[in-house]
Design a protein around this motif. Structure first.
Motif, PDB file in Angstrom:
ATOM      1  N   SER A  78     -24.239  43.038   4.838  1.00 50.56           N
ATOM      2  CA  SER A  78     -25.191  42.627   5.857  1.00 50.56           C
ATOM      3  C   SER A  78     -26.042  43.823   6.268  1.00 50.56           C
ATOM      4  CB  SER A  78     -24.454  42.051   7.068  1.00 50.56           C
ATOM      5  OG  SER A  78     -23.626  43.052   7.635  1.00 50.56           O
ATOM      6  N   LEU A  79     -27.171  43.548   6.904  1.00 55.22           N
ATOM      7  CA  LEU A  79     -28.055  44.596   7.377  1.00 55.22           C
ATOM      8  C   LEU A  79     -27.336  45.387   8.462  1.00 55.22           C
ATOM      9  CD1 LEU A  79     -30.911  45.809   7.231  1.00 55.22           C
ATOM     10  CD2 LEU A  79     -31.590  44.174   8.983  1.00 55.22           C
ATOM     11  N   ALA A  80     -27.208  46.707   8.258  1.00 52.29           N
ATOM     12  CA  ALA A  80     -26.483  47.550   9.201  1.00 52.29           C
ATOM     13  C   ALA A  80     -27.428  48.379  10.072  1.00 52.29           C
ATOM     14  CB  ALA A  80     -25.535  48.473   8.442  1.00 52.29           C
ATOM     15  N   GLY A  81     -28.643  48.608   9.613  1.00 49.75           N
ATOM     16  CA  GLY A  81     -29.603  49.385  10.376  1.00 49.75           C
ATOM     17  C   GLY A  81     -30.888  49.529   9.590  1.00 49.75           C
ATOM     18  N   TYR A  82     -31.909  50.092  10.237  1.00 51.56           N
ATOM     19  CA  TYR A  82     -33.196  50.220   9.556  1.00 51.56           C
ATOM     20  C   TYR A  82     -34.040  51.320  10.173  1.00 51.56           C
ATOM     21  CZ  TYR A  82     -35.176  47.837  13.571  1.00 51.56           C
ATOM     22  OH  TYR A  82     -35.551  47.509  14.851  1.00 51.56           O
ATOM     23  N   TRP A  83     -34.999  51.774   9.388  1.00 57.56           N
ATOM     24  CA  TRP A  83     -36.090  52.622   9.844  1.00 57.56           C
ATOM     25  C   TRP A  83     -37.383  51.907   9.481  1.00 57.56           C
ATOM     26  CZ3 TRP A  83     -32.598  56.101   6.991  1.00 57.56           C
ATOM     27  CH2 TRP A  83     -31.982  57.056   7.793  1.00 57.56           C
ATOM     28  N   ILE A  84     -38.363  51.998  10.336  1.00 56.37           N
ATOM     29  CA  ILE A  84     -39.727  51.645   9.966  1.00 56.37           C
ATOM     30  C   ILE A  84     -40.472  52.966   9.962  1.00 56.37           C
ATOM     31  CG2 ILE A  84     -41.849  50.443  10.605  1.00 56.37           C
ATOM     32  CD1 ILE A  84     -40.079  48.269  11.852  1.00 56.37           C
ATOM     33  N   VAL A  85     -41.019  53.307   8.799  1.00 64.89           N
ATOM     34  CA  VAL A  85     -41.686  54.597   8.635  1.00 64.89           C
ATOM     35  C   VAL A  85     -43.134  54.385   8.228  1.00 64.89           C
ATOM     36  CG1 VAL A  85     -39.575  55.869   8.098  1.00 64.89           C
ATOM     37  CG2 VAL A  85     -40.816  54.754   6.251  1.00 64.89           C
ATOM     38  N   ASP A  86     -43.985  55.307   8.614  1.00 69.89           N
ATOM     39  CA  ASP A  86     -45.394  55.271   8.245  1.00 69.89           C
ATOM     40  C   ASP A  86     -45.613  56.405   7.248  1.00 69.89           C
ATOM     41  OD1 ASP A  86     -48.083  54.807   8.074  1.00 69.89           O
ATOM     42  OD2 ASP A  86     -48.506  55.171  10.194  1.00 69.89           O
ATOM     43  N   VAL A  87     -45.384  56.105   5.963  1.00 70.42           N
ATOM     44  CA  VAL A  87     -45.398  57.096   4.889  1.00 70.42           C
ATOM     45  C   VAL A  87     -45.883  56.435   3.599  1.00 70.42           C
ATOM     46  CG1 VAL A  87     -43.477  58.429   5.889  1.00 70.42           C
ATOM     47  CG2 VAL A  87     -42.982  56.604   4.272  1.00 70.42           C
ATOM     48  N   SER A  88     -45.981  57.215   2.544  1.00 66.24           N
ATOM     49  CA  SER A  88     -46.292  56.656   1.231  1.00 66.24           C
ATOM     50  C   SER A  88     -45.051  55.951   0.680  1.00 66.24           C
ATOM     51  CB  SER A  88     -46.701  57.762   0.263  1.00 66.24           C
ATOM     52  OG  SER A  88     -45.582  58.593  -0.018  1.00 66.24           O
ATOM     53  N   GLU A  89     -45.256  55.108  -0.326  1.00 68.20           N
ATOM     54  CA  GLU A  89     -44.116  54.440  -0.953  1.00 68.20           C
ATOM     55  C   GLU A  89     -43.151  55.463  -1.542  1.00 68.20           C
ATOM     56  OE1 GLU A  89     -43.302  50.745  -3.925  1.00 68.20           O
ATOM     57  OE2 GLU A  89     -44.809  52.188  -4.584  1.00 68.20           O
ATOM     58  N   GLY A  90     -43.680  56.503  -2.164  1.00 70.34           N
ATOM     59  CA  GLY A  90     -42.833  57.544  -2.737  1.00 70.34           C
ATOM     60  C   GLY A  90     -41.961  58.216  -1.699  1.00 70.34           C
ATOM     61  N   ARG A  91     -42.540  58.505  -0.538  1.00 75.19           N
ATOM     62  CA  ARG A  91     -41.767  59.148   0.542  1.00 75.19           C
ATOM     63  C   ARG A  91     -40.707  58.192   1.072  1.00 75.19           C
ATOM     64  NH1 ARG A  91     -38.736  62.688   2.793  1.00 75.19           N
ATOM     65  NH2 ARG A  91     -39.030  62.992   5.034  1.00 75.19           N
ATOM     66  N   ALA A  92     -41.031  56.914   1.213  1.00 73.52           N
ATOM     67  CA  ALA A  92     -40.048  55.935   1.692  1.00 73.52           C
ATOM     68  C   ALA A  92     -38.866  55.874   0.725  1.00 73.52           C
ATOM     69  CB  ALA A  92     -40.698  54.562   1.850  1.00 73.52           C
ATOM     70  N   ILE A  93     -39.149  55.891  -0.568  1.00 77.55           N
ATOM     71  CA  ILE A  93     -38.082  55.865  -1.572  1.00 77.55           C
ATOM     72  C   ILE A  93     -37.278  57.162  -1.521  1.00 77.55           C
ATOM     73  CG2 ILE A  93     -37.640  55.875  -4.069  1.00 77.55           C
ATOM     74  CD1 ILE A  93     -39.980  53.813  -4.257  1.00 77.55           C
ATOM     75  N   GLU A  94     -37.945  58.275  -1.285  1.00 79.99           N
ATOM     76  CA  GLU A  94     -37.261  59.563  -1.163  1.00 79.99           C
ATOM     77  C   GLU A  94     -36.277  59.553   0.012  1.00 79.99           C
ATOM     78  OE1 GLU A  94     -38.597  63.898   0.426  1.00 79.99           O
ATOM     79  OE2 GLU A  94     -39.890  63.018  -1.106  1.00 79.99           O
ATOM     80  N   ILE A  95     -36.706  59.004   1.155  1.00 77.90           N
ATOM     81  CA  ILE A  95     -35.833  58.915   2.335  1.00 77.90           C
ATOM     82  C   ILE A  95     -34.617  58.049   2.021  1.00 77.90           C
ATOM     83  CG2 ILE A  95     -35.658  58.030   4.705  1.00 77.90           C
ATOM     84  CD1 ILE A  95     -38.746  58.738   4.906  1.00 77.90           C
ATOM     85  N   ALA A  96     -34.864  56.866   1.443  1.00 76.80           N
ATOM     86  CA  ALA A  96     -33.751  55.971   1.102  1.00 76.80           C
ATOM     87  C   ALA A  96     -32.813  56.629   0.096  1.00 76.80           C
ATOM     88  CB  ALA A  96     -34.292  54.652   0.548  1.00 76.80           C
ATOM     89  N   SER A  97     -33.368  57.359  -0.852  1.00 75.23           N
ATOM     90  CA  SER A  97     -32.550  58.013  -1.878  1.00 75.23           C
ATOM     91  C   SER A  97     -31.612  59.057  -1.277  1.00 75.23           C
ATOM     92  CB  SER A  97     -33.445  58.661  -2.936  1.00 75.23           C
ATOM     93  OG  SER A  97     -34.189  57.676  -3.621  1.00 75.23           O
ATOM     94  N   GLN A  98     -32.072  59.769  -0.251  1.00 81.49           N
ATOM     95  CA  GLN A  98     -31.209  60.750   0.421  1.00 81.49           C
ATOM     96  C   GLN A  98     -29.977  60.072   0.998  1.00 81.49           C
ATOM     97  OE1 GLN A  98     -33.042  63.558   3.221  1.00 81.49           O
ATOM     98  NE2 GLN A  98     -35.015  62.898   2.396  1.00 81.49           N
ATOM     99  N   VAL A  99     -30.188  58.928   1.615  1.00 81.66           N
ATOM    100  CA  VAL A  99     -29.076  58.208   2.240  1.00 81.66           C
ATOM    101  C   VAL A  99     -28.159  57.617   1.176  1.00 81.66           C
ATOM    102  CG1 VAL A  99     -28.436  56.345   3.813  1.00 81.66           C
ATOM    103  CG2 VAL A  99     -30.468  57.726   4.288  1.00 81.66           C
TER     104      VAL A  99
END
Length: 121
Positions: A78-99
């Motif tokens: 289930s959905l445990a949490g989220y971020w809404i970010v104002d970034v490029s798609e590449g940066r959003a994927i980079e953030i998710a990849s870190q986690v």
């Protein structure tokens, strides 16, 4: 562009195989990353969600919406949490990849619909 980065996991199942030290380090990691994203101005909003034991499901039954304590949606995670970010798609994927590299559970990155991406009716 704005993206929603969603973390999934069944908190009980996710955490039952983890040590207390791992849970503490994961919590510290998430707080640090959240703070860095807020400090950089990339975060529009971020929240963790309470365990599904405190959730309600609303279904359409006998012609009316009915809230219940379950059964919940047919998902293993289930959905445990989220971020809404104002970034490029590449940066959003980079953030998710870190986690994902830390927690080893999937995250979803989805662009938030705006006028340019809204379907025509």
């Amino acid at each position: 562009m704005k993206y929603m980065i969603m973390m999934f996991g069944g908190l009980g199942a996710t955490l039952e195989r983890r040590t207390p030290e791992w849970i503490t380090s994961m919590h510290e990691f998430m707080l640090k990353l959240d703070g860095e994203l807020k400090e950089s101005g990339e975060v529009v909003a971020s929240h963790g969600l309470v365990d599904t034991s405190q959730a309600k499901t609303v279904r359409f039954q006998n012609g009316v919406p009915v809230p219940t304590d379950g059964p919940f949606a047919e998902v293993k995670e289930s959905l445990a949490g989220y971020w809404i970010v104002d970034v490029s798609e590449g940066r959003a994927i980079e953030i998710a990849s870190q986690v994902v590299a830390f927690i080893e559970y999937p995250m979803e990155v989805r662009r938030i619909m705006d006028e340019s991406s809204a379907p025509e009716l």
